[in-house]
Enzyme design. Structure first.
Site, PDB file in Angstrom:
ATOM      1  CG  MET A 123      -2.079  -1.046   0.972  1.00  0.00           C
ATOM      2  SD  MET A 123      -3.194  -1.082   2.459  1.00  0.00           S
ATOM      3  CE  MET A 123      -2.109  -1.931   3.607  1.00  0.00           C
ATOM      4  CB  THR A 124       1.078   3.803  -2.534  1.00  0.00           C
ATOM      5  OG1 THR A 124       1.753   3.188  -3.522  1.00  0.00           O
ATOM      6  CG2 THR A 124       1.489   5.500  -2.666  1.00  0.00           C
ATOM      7  N   GLY A 181       4.586   0.272  -3.126  1.00  0.00           N
ATOM      8  CA  GLY A 181       5.178   0.243  -4.432  1.00  0.00           C
ATOM      9  C   GLY A 181       6.636   1.258  -4.143  1.00  0.00           C
ATOM     10  CD  GLN A 218       3.678  -3.592  -5.419  1.00  0.00           C
ATOM     11  OE1 GLN A 218       3.279  -2.431  -5.016  1.00  0.00           O
ATOM     12  NE2 GLN A 218       2.574  -4.406  -5.693  1.00  0.00           N
ATOM     13  CG  HIS A 271       2.878  -2.950  -8.736  1.00  0.00           C
ATOM     14  ND1 HIS A 271       1.703  -3.568  -9.306  1.00  0.00           N
ATOM     15  CD2 HIS A 271       2.160  -1.903  -8.116  1.00  0.00           C
ATOM     16  CE1 HIS A 271       0.565  -2.808  -8.916  1.00  0.00           C
ATOM     17  NE2 HIS A 271       1.145  -1.763  -8.394  1.00  0.00           N
ATOM     18  N   GLY A 272       3.282  -5.874 -11.344  1.00  0.00           N
ATOM     19  CA  GLY A 272       2.816  -6.229 -12.655  1.00  0.00           C
ATOM     20  C   GLY A 272       1.342  -5.995 -12.872  1.00  0.00           C
ATOM     21  CB  ALA A 273      -1.262  -5.482 -10.655  1.00  0.00           C
ATOM     22  CG  HIS A 274      -3.204  -2.472  -9.291  1.00  0.00           C
ATOM     23  ND1 HIS A 274      -2.711  -2.366  -7.984  1.00  0.00           N
ATOM     24  CD2 HIS A 274      -3.871  -3.608  -9.175  1.00  0.00           C
ATOM     25  CE1 HIS A 274      -3.026  -3.378  -7.087  1.00  0.00           C
ATOM     26  NE2 HIS A 274      -4.077  -4.439  -7.834  1.00  0.00           N
ATOM     27  CE1 TYR A 294       0.047   3.267 -11.157  1.00  0.00           C
ATOM     28  CE2 TYR A 294      -0.723   1.270  -9.854  1.00  0.00           C
ATOM     29  CZ  TYR A 294      -0.636   2.702  -9.910  1.00  0.00           C
ATOM     30  OH  TYR A 294      -1.505   3.174  -9.097  1.00  0.00           O
ATOM     31  N   GLY A 337      -8.142  -9.089  -1.607  1.00  0.00           N
ATOM     32  CA  GLY A 337      -9.292  -8.295  -2.531  1.00  0.00           C
ATOM     33  C   GLY A 337     -10.396  -8.396  -1.120  1.00  0.00           C
ATOM     34  NE  ARG A 384      -9.745  -1.696   0.831  1.00  0.00           N
ATOM     35  CZ  ARG A 384     -10.765  -1.858  -0.020  1.00  0.00           C
ATOM     36  NH1 ARG A 384     -11.593  -1.031  -0.375  1.00  0.00           N
ATOM     37  NH2 ARG A 384     -10.971  -3.027  -0.460  1.00  0.00           N
TER      38      ARG A 384
END
Ligand SMILES: Cc1cc2nc3c(=O)[nH]c(=O)nc-3n(C[C@H](O)[C@H](O)[C@H](O)COP(=O)(O)O)c2cc1C
Length: 371
Positions: A48-49, A83, A125, A197-200, A202, A317, A340
Site C-alpha cells: 500500500m502506497t 510500491g 514491491q 508490480h505487474g498489476a493495476h 502501471y 481483495g 485496508r
C-alpha cells in the site's frame, strides 16, 4: 457480501465480519514456508502506497521504520511494502520511496533490520507507473508502450495525465535492467525478496493491456505477445535474485479504470500463468478488489488461477478472516493478504486472533497518518 459503489469495492463493514471458529488455532495463523521465506503465519500485508518518503530524495525515515516494525511484531507473515520506484521516471505520486540510490538503500536497511528483529519477513514491491504520471513530478515526459494518454488525473497531484512517450527497444532494455538492479538493491537493503508490480494499469500492465499497448513490434500483438515485457522483467529479476525470492502481482483492474475486466477472464488467466511458468516463476499474487466476485464458470479469480497454477498463490481483495481461512483450507490460496484493515489496525493479527474489535478503515482519517 462486498458492495460495489461506483467502481470502488467497499469491503464488508468490519462490524459485520464473522469470528474465526478456531480462534488462534485457525490455519491462518500456522507457520508456512513459501519460496525462501519462513513465514510466522499464512497472512500478508498487501502493498500500500502511503507517500511518507522524502519527496526530493525518495528516502524513507523513522516513521516508516516504525510502521513496518509494528506489523512484524503483530505477527504478519509476509510484509509486502508499498510500491517502490525503480527509477525517477517511474514516479507517479509525490513522496513515494525509491530503490535506485545508495541513500534510498540505506533508508530501507533500517526498515528491514527492524522487521527482522521482530522475526518478520519483508519484500519490496518494485514499481514503475509508466503513463500514469506527469512531467512536473519527474522532469521527464512519462514513458509507456504507446503514446496514448490515460484518462483522469494523477492521484494526490490533481493534474491530468500527460501524453506519454512511446518507449523504444533501447528504453525497454534499460527498464528491464532497472527492475533487475532494483531487485539486487532490495537484497542489499536486507529485503527477503521482491514483488514485481505487474498489476493495476502501471507500466508493466500497460504493456499487457490492448487499451494502452498498440505496438506492432514483438512487445505488441495478442495477450501472449504483449506479455513479452512481463516475461523479460520477471526473467531478469529471477536471474538476479532467484525464483524463491521473487513474486509477481497481476490484475485485470487498472488504477485509472476500476471497472476494467478481461473479455475472457479464464483465457487471460491461463495466458498469464503460462507466461509466468515459461520463465520459471513460482509465486504469484493475483489482485482483485473483491475476492468473492465470480468471473467465469462459477469461479472467482483466485479459483480460476488455482486451476492453472500449482505454485504459491497469495490471495487478496476485501478478505475478512473467515473468507481468508476458508480459501486457505480449501487450497485456493496459500497466504491471505489484507490491505485496508491493516492500515487502520497496526495490531490487526492479534485482534482477529482474539476476536477483539477492529477499527474500520477510513481513507480520509487513516491515509494522512502513519500508525
Ligand atoms: C491506500 C492504498 C494504497 C495502495 N497501494 C498499492 C500499491 O502501492 N501497490 C499495489 O500493488 N497495490 C496497492 N493497493 C492495493 C492493495 O494492495 C490491495 O490489493 C487492496 O487494498 C485490496 O485489499 P483490501 O480489500 O484488503 O484492502 C493499495 C490500496 C490502498 C487502499
Amino acid at each position: 457480501m462486498t458492495k460495489v459503489v461506483k467502481g470502488i469495492y467497499q469491503p464488508t463493514s468490519i462490524k459485520d465480519w464473522g469470528k474465526l471458529e478456531k480462534g488462534s488455532d485457525s490455519k491462518l495463523f500456522e507457520p508456512v514456508k513459501i519460496g525462501a521465506w519462513n513465514l510466522k503465519t499464512r497472512t500478508a500485508m498487501a502493498p500500500m502506497t502511503r507517500c511518507f518518503a522524502d519527496d526530493e530524495t525518495g528516502v524513507v525515515g523513522d516513521d516508516v521504520v516504525e510502521y513496518y516494525r509494528k506489523r512484524a511484531a503483530d505477527g504478519v507473515g509476509l510484509i509486502i511494502t508499498e510500491g517502490i520506484i525503480v527509477s525517477l521516471r517511474g514516479k507517479g505520486n509525490p513522496k513515494v520511496p525509491g530503490l535506485y540510490t545508495q541513500e534510498q538503500i540505506e533508508g530501507w536497511k533500517k526498515v528491514t533490520e527492524a522487521v527482522h528483529k521482530e522475526g518478520g519477513t519483508i519484500i519490496a514491491q518494485i514499481w514503475h507507473v509508466g503513463r500514469l504520471s506527469h512531467h512536473e513530478l519527474t522532469g521527464f515526459p512519462p514513458q509507456a508502450p504507446s503514446a496514448i494518454r490515460a484518462e483522469g488525473t494523477v492521484p494526490r497531484f490533481r493534474k491530468p495525465y500527460d501524453v506519454p512517450e512511446a518507449m523504444s527497444t533501447e528504453d525497454i532494455q534499460e527498464l528491464v535492467g532497472q527492475f533487475a538492479q532494483a531487485a539486487k538493491n532490495a537484497i542489499q537493503a536486507g529485503f527477503d525478496g521482491v514483488e514485481i508490480h505487474g498489476a493495476h494499469g502501471y507500466l508493466i500492465d500497460q504493456f499487457n493491456s490492448d487499451v494502452s499497448n498498440h505496438r506492432t513490434d514483438r512487445y505488441g500483438g495478442d495477450l501472449a505477445q504483449r506479455l513479452t515485457l512481463t516475461k523479460e522483467i520477471l526473467k531478469a529479476v529471477i536471474d538476479a535474485i532467484g525464483t524463491e525470492r521473487t513474486m509477481i502481482r497481476f490484475s485485470a483492474h487498472k488504477s485509472d479504470n476500476g471497472d476494467y475486466m478481461w473479455e475472457d477472464p479464464e483465457l487471460a488467466i491461463r495466458t498469464f500463468t503460462d507466461a509466468f511458468k515459461e520463465v520459471g516463476a513460482t509465486m504469484i499474487h493475483p489482485s482483485i478488489m473483491q475476492f468473492t466476485r465470480v468471473l467465469a464458470d462459477g469461479k472467482t479469480m483466485h479459483q480460476l488461477v488455482r486451476k492453472y497454477w500449482d505454485g504459491v498463490i497469495v490471495g487478496v481483495g476485501s478478505l475478512d478472516p473467515v473468507t481468508a481461512e476458508k480459501a486457505i483450507e480449501d487450497g485456493t490460496i496459500d497466504v491471505a493478504a489484507f490491505g485496508r484493515p491493516m492500515v487502520s489496525n497496526p495490531d490487526f493479527i492479534q485482534r482477529i486472533k482474539t476476536g477483539l474489535v477492529l477499527e474500520e478503515y477510513e481513507a480520509r482519517k487513516h491515509l494522512p497518518v502513519l500508525i
